[in-house]
Design a protein around this motif. Sequence first.
Motif, mmCIF file in Angstrom:
data_model
loop_
_atom_site.group_PDB
_atom_site.id
_atom_site.type_symbol
_atom_site.label_atom_id
_atom_site.label_comp_id
_atom_site.label_asym_id
_atom_site.label_seq_id
_atom_site.Cartn_x
_atom_site.Cartn_y
_atom_site.Cartn_z
ATOM 1 N N TYR A 1 0.834 -1.209 0.000
ATOM 2 C CA TYR A 1 0.000 0.000 0.000
ATOM 3 C C TYR A 1 0.864 1.253 0.000
ATOM 4 C CZ TYR A 1 -3.922 -3.088 1.193
ATOM 5 O OH TYR A 1 -4.860 -4.077 1.200
ATOM 6 N N ALA A 2 1.940 1.226 0.765
ATOM 7 C CA ALA A 2 2.829 2.396 0.823
ATOM 8 C C ALA A 2 3.456 2.645 -0.545
ATOM 9 C CB ALA A 2 3.915 2.182 1.871
ATOM 10 N N GLU A 3 3.865 1.580 -1.233
ATOM 11 C CA GLU A 3 4.435 1.741 -2.573
ATOM 12 C C GLU A 3 3.379 2.189 -3.581
ATOM 13 O OE1 GLU A 3 6.374 -1.840 -3.819
ATOM 14 O OE2 GLU A 3 7.680 -1.878 -2.067
ATOM 15 N N GLN A 4 2.192 1.676 -3.463
ATOM 16 C CA GLN A 4 1.117 1.959 -4.409
ATOM 17 C C GLN A 4 0.705 3.435 -4.370
ATOM 18 O OE1 GLN A 4 -2.365 -0.375 -3.632
ATOM 19 N NE2 GLN A 4 -3.433 0.294 -5.465
ATOM 20 N N PHE A 5 0.634 4.027 -3.191
ATOM 21 C CA PHE A 5 0.156 5.403 -3.083
ATOM 22 C C PHE A 5 1.280 6.443 -3.154
ATOM 23 C CE2 PHE A 5 -3.359 2.980 -1.169
ATOM 24 C CZ PHE A 5 -4.375 3.410 -2.005
ATOM 25 N N ASP A 6 2.494 6.025 -3.009
ATOM 26 C CA ASP A 6 3.664 6.906 -3.143
ATOM 27 C C ASP A 6 3.512 8.200 -2.342
ATOM 28 O OD1 ASP A 6 6.230 7.420 -4.029
ATOM 29 O OD2 ASP A 6 5.521 8.544 -5.778
ATOM 30 N N ILE A 7 3.160 8.062 -1.077
ATOM 31 C CA ILE A 7 3.091 9.196 -0.158
ATOM 32 C C ILE A 7 4.273 9.049 0.797
ATOM 33 C CG2 ILE A 7 1.701 10.357 1.615
ATOM 34 C CD1 ILE A 7 -0.767 9.077 0.316
ATOM 35 N N PRO A 8 5.193 10.018 0.786
ATOM 36 C CA PRO A 8 6.413 9.881 1.590
ATOM 37 C C PRO A 8 6.136 9.677 3.084
ATOM 38 C CG PRO A 8 6.604 11.759 0.102
ATOM 39 C CD PRO A 8 5.221 11.246 -0.023
ATOM 40 N N GLU A 9 5.192 10.429 3.646
ATOM 41 C CA GLU A 9 4.897 10.285 5.081
ATOM 42 C C GLU A 9 4.369 8.884 5.403
ATOM 43 O OE1 GLU A 9 3.303 12.853 3.262
ATOM 44 O OE2 GLU A 9 4.842 14.318 3.744
ATOM 45 N N LEU A 10 3.536 8.345 4.489
ATOM 46 C CA LEU A 10 2.995 7.002 4.684
ATOM 47 C C LEU A 10 4.107 5.953 4.630
ATOM 48 C CD1 LEU A 10 0.516 5.167 5.038
ATOM 49 C CD2 LEU A 10 0.288 5.148 2.552
ATOM 50 N N SER A 11 5.024 6.134 3.684
ATOM 51 C CA SER A 11 6.142 5.190 3.565
ATOM 52 C C SER A 11 7.004 5.217 4.816
ATOM 53 C CB SER A 11 6.999 5.530 2.343
ATOM 54 O OG SER A 11 6.265 5.318 1.174
ATOM 55 N N VAL A 12 7.259 6.396 5.351
ATOM 56 C CA VAL A 12 8.074 6.521 6.563
ATOM 57 C C VAL A 12 7.360 5.858 7.743
ATOM 58 C CG1 VAL A 12 8.984 8.202 8.239
ATOM 59 C CG2 VAL A 12 9.293 8.601 5.801
ATOM 60 N N GLN A 13 6.055 6.106 7.855
ATOM 61 C CA GLN A 13 5.285 5.524 8.966
ATOM 62 C C GLN A 13 5.222 4.000 8.861
ATOM 63 O OE1 GLN A 13 4.151 7.342 11.583
ATOM 64 N NE2 GLN A 13 3.679 5.374 12.509
ATOM 65 N N VAL A 14 5.029 3.480 7.650
ATOM 66 C CA VAL A 14 4.981 2.034 7.451
ATOM 67 C C VAL A 14 6.316 1.404 7.815
ATOM 68 C CG1 VAL A 14 4.842 0.231 5.685
ATOM 69 C CG2 VAL A 14 3.115 2.030 5.772
ATOM 70 N N LYS A 15 7.438 2.025 7.398
ATOM 71 C CA LYS A 15 8.766 1.495 7.737
ATOM 72 C C LYS A 15 8.989 1.503 9.245
ATOM 73 C CE LYS A 15 10.998 2.514 3.360
ATOM 74 N NZ LYS A 15 11.978 3.317 2.639
ATOM 75 N N LYS A 16 8.555 2.597 9.910
ATOM 76 C CA LYS A 16 8.718 2.679 11.365
ATOM 77 C C LYS A 16 7.879 1.582 12.047
ATOM 78 C CE LYS A 16 7.981 5.775 15.279
ATOM 79 N NZ LYS A 16 7.337 4.809 16.085
ATOM 80 N N ASN A 17 6.608 1.450 11.626
ATOM 81 C CA ASN A 17 5.739 0.425 12.213
ATOM 82 C C ASN A 17 6.257 -0.985 11.933
ATOM 83 O OD1 ASN A 17 4.093 2.458 13.116
ATOM 84 N ND2 ASN A 17 2.447 2.085 11.642
#
Length: 189
Positions: free
Chosen positions: A150-166
């Motif tokens: 999902y993080a890759e699909q939507f390409d939202i930097p904040e979402l990618s950072v949050q997913v990596k942290k989680n």
Amino acid sequence: MPDKGSVIDSIRSQEAVSVCRLFLLLQAVRQQPTLFSAPEDSLAAALATQSSLAAFSYETLDIARCSLNTLKRSAQRDLSGGWQALDRARLKARDSLQAVSIEQSRPRRGTKAEAEGKLKVAEQKLEQARSDCWQLVGAVRRLLYDADSYAEQFDIPELSVQVKKNRADVLALFNFLHNPPPGAESGAS
């Protein structure tokens, strides 16, 4: 209307039939005790004493309850071995039922059989816990995979950072996701 004599004769003949059927039942119990070992048959209690045998009734076979003296008198009159034959049959049937009961009962406390039984139950619980654990691991892996996609699909930097942290937090909690214990099957990839 039947007279008193015919009623007494009827009762006397019922007792004779009843005592003969009781004797045949006792022989059947002795020969095949497992068929009669169910608690609902209540035979174990009936065979405990002479009095309880007299008080025993079994409607299916038309075995009627009576007093001990009546049972003894009927057995003397209607059985070839008399009361002694009926009482011997009771004792043998009781012993046969007790032997079956001992075999069917759970092991005594502190015995090897009890320990083996407890070990078997513990092994089953352990195997179920392992299975549950790897089902959970598979579910967590699937969730992490879905979150990454999902993080890759939507390409939202904040979402990618949050997913990596989680993802890092979850992996820290479940360090066995990458290092499963020996012999464990992996869950979903």
